[in-house]
Design an enzyme around this catalytic site. Structure first.
Site, PDB file in Angstrom:
ATOM      1  N   ASP A 114       0.859  -1.180   0.000  1.00  0.00           N
ATOM      2  CA  ASP A 114       0.000   0.000   0.000  1.00  0.00           C
ATOM      3  C   ASP A 114       0.895   1.229   0.000  1.00  0.00           C
ATOM      4  OD1 ASP A 114      -1.957   2.085   0.815  1.00  0.00           O
ATOM      5  OD2 ASP A 114      -3.253   0.374   1.252  1.00  0.00           O
ATOM      6  N   LEU A 148      -0.247   4.130   0.925  1.00  0.00           N
ATOM      7  CA  LEU A 148      -0.856   4.953   1.987  1.00  0.00           C
ATOM      8  C   LEU A 148      -1.469   6.247   1.466  1.00  0.00           C
ATOM      9  CD1 LEU A 148       1.719   4.465   4.904  1.00  0.00           C
ATOM     10  CD2 LEU A 148      -0.242   3.037   4.263  1.00  0.00           C
ATOM     11  N   GLY A 173      -4.946   4.695   2.329  1.00  0.00           N
ATOM     12  CA  GLY A 173      -4.968   3.858   3.521  1.00  0.00           C
ATOM     13  C   GLY A 173      -4.106   4.409   4.650  1.00  0.00           C
ATOM     14  N   ASP A 211       4.597   1.489  -4.138  1.00  0.00           N
ATOM     15  CA  ASP A 211       3.723   1.837  -5.253  1.00  0.00           C
ATOM     16  C   ASP A 211       3.545   0.618  -6.154  1.00  0.00           C
ATOM     17  OD1 ASP A 211       2.522   2.915  -7.536  1.00  0.00           O
ATOM     18  OD2 ASP A 211       3.664   4.779  -7.417  1.00  0.00           O
ATOM     19  N   LEU A 268      -6.773  -4.365  -4.728  1.00  0.00           N
ATOM     20  CA  LEU A 268      -7.654  -3.285  -4.280  1.00  0.00           C
ATOM     21  C   LEU A 268      -6.977  -1.921  -4.360  1.00  0.00           C
ATOM     22  CD1 LEU A 268      -8.784  -5.964  -2.921  1.00  0.00           C
ATOM     23  CD2 LEU A 268      -9.764  -4.479  -1.189  1.00  0.00           C
ATOM     24  N   ALA A 274      -5.864   1.474  -5.521  1.00  0.00           N
ATOM     25  CA  ALA A 274      -6.402   2.334  -6.582  1.00  0.00           C
ATOM     26  C   ALA A 274      -6.664   3.734  -6.043  1.00  0.00           C
ATOM     27  CB  ALA A 274      -7.709   1.757  -7.123  1.00  0.00           C
ATOM     28  N   ILE A 302      -9.559   6.355  -5.694  1.00  0.00           N
ATOM     29  CA  ILE A 302     -10.971   6.002  -5.522  1.00  0.00           C
ATOM     30  C   ILE A 302     -11.918   7.194  -5.530  1.00  0.00           C
ATOM     31  CG2 ILE A 302     -10.426   3.906  -4.229  1.00  0.00           C
ATOM     32  CD1 ILE A 302     -11.033   5.459  -1.654  1.00  0.00           C
ATOM     33  N   TYR A 355     -12.578   8.311 -13.255  1.00  0.00           N
ATOM     34  CA  TYR A 355     -12.462   7.178 -12.331  1.00  0.00           C
ATOM     35  C   TYR A 355     -13.144   5.950 -12.915  1.00  0.00           C
ATOM     36  CZ  TYR A 355     -13.674   4.227  -8.322  1.00  0.00           C
ATOM     37  OH  TYR A 355     -13.868   3.157  -7.484  1.00  0.00           O
ATOM     38  N   VAL A 385     -20.999   7.902   2.035  1.00  0.00           N
ATOM     39  CA  VAL A 385     -22.090   8.754   2.489  1.00  0.00           C
ATOM     40  C   VAL A 385     -22.523   8.411   3.918  1.00  0.00           C
ATOM     41  CG1 VAL A 385     -23.851   7.262   1.433  1.00  0.00           C
ATOM     42  CG2 VAL A 385     -24.352   9.671   1.841  1.00  0.00           C
TER      43      VAL A 385
END
Length: 315
Positions: free
Chosen positions: A31, A33, A36, A57, A79, A81, A83, A147, A190
């Site tokens: 990751d 970061l 994350g 990376d 996962l 990406a 986002i 995206y 949301v």
């Protein structure tokens, strides 16, 4: 099994890591970061099945190749990406590089080592739902933002490796996922944003008129779905999505969370051109091929999310 999770320090990635560790797999994480946090993985640091957490990376092909050569992964849950829809509109190059080129780099490593690839995509690739029974995986896609366009490109590359090289690969498209560890800022979902605004005593702010609907999937149900797709050969070469089969208008969601209608305020939409008015999942394919169904009611998921935000944020 030996498993790699890219983006494993992110919101959904963290829960995927948790599920894989609980299932007894040797898990490695990479990751950068950008979305994350290492804090998301703190509780797993002492788990003997957590092999490594690499800060790096996915576009660094040498680093990716080194990881694959060292661990001989059997499954890669991809996962990692960019986002954020608005970020992709403001800076499409970064989203394309991370979501499309980054996926290519991971695919190349999977091809060399014949590692199964599970690509995390998004329900934002779809056109609005017009069927009362909800969207199936055959519903037309519409790249209404860079995206979505970058994700559709990544999906096509992933499936091309299945057809061209016989690489076991599957594209998963969870619907709007929410729950603990999701950001409560503009990049969050949301539910977490609304709950955070409520706990701060601030207005719950709805973009647009609030009639747009979402199929809200609790994060542990989402992680179970994603992990299951990696375990099953039945979904190789396919697109499979996951949701609850029920949608809710954003106005209704705000009322459910606020419990005081006076706290709700409508504000201009930041990217109306990329809004999808109705998103409702038909989850039959996941049920048939994976035996998967969402089990967490929305009210329970909101309760758990609010409890986590109260405990782990300053709200």
């Amino acid at each position: 099994m030996r498993v790699l999770v890219t983006g494993g320090a992110g919101f959904i990635g963290r829960w995927v890591v948790k599920k894989l560790l609980e299932d007894g797999h040797a898990v490695s994480v990479i990751d950068d970061l950008s979305n994350g946090s290492e804090k998301n993985l703190e509780e797993f640091r002492s788990d003997p099945f957590l092999q490594s957490v690499v800060i790096g990376d996915i576009k660094n092909q040498a680093l990716i190749d080194e990881l694959f050569a060292k661990h001989s992964f059997e499954i890669c849950y991809h996962l990692g990406a960019s986002i954020n829809v608005q970020d992709s509109i403001d800076d499409p190059k970064t989203t394309f590089q991370n979501d499309t080129v980054g996926t290519f780099c991971v695919l190349e490593a999977c091809r060399k080592h014949h590692t199964k690839m599970v690509l995390m995509s998004t329900c934002m690739v779809y056109e609005r739902c017009t069927e009362a029974s909800g969207l199936t995986e055959a519903h037309p896609v519409k790249p209404a933002s860079p995206y979505a366009g970058a994700k559709i490109a990544a999906e096509s590359m992933t499936l091309s490796y299945f057809h061209a090289y016989g690489l076991p690969a599957v594209v998963v498209r969870p619907f709007n996922t929410y729950g603990p560890y999701q950001k409560t800022s503009g990049e969050g979902g949301v539910v977490s944003i609304f709950v955070h605004q409520k706990l701060l005593g601030a207005d719950i702010q709805i973009y647009g008129d609030g009639t747009q609907t979402r199929d809200l999937l609790y994060v542990e149900d989402c992680a179970d779905f994603v992990v299951s797709a990696g375990y099953s050969d039945r979904v190789n070469g396919q697109v499979v999505h996951a949701g609850t089969g029920q949608d809710i208008a954003i106005n209704e969601l705000a009322q459910l969370i606020a419990q005081d209608h006076s706290e709700i305020k409508h504000v201009p939409h930041i990217h109306p051109q990329s809004e999808i008015q109705k998103l409702l999942c038909n989850p039959e394919k996941a049920k048939q091929l994976l035996g998967w169904e969402a089990t967490t009611p929305l009210t329970e998921g909101i309760r758990r999310t609010e409890e986590w935000i109260r405990r782990f944020t300053r709200a």
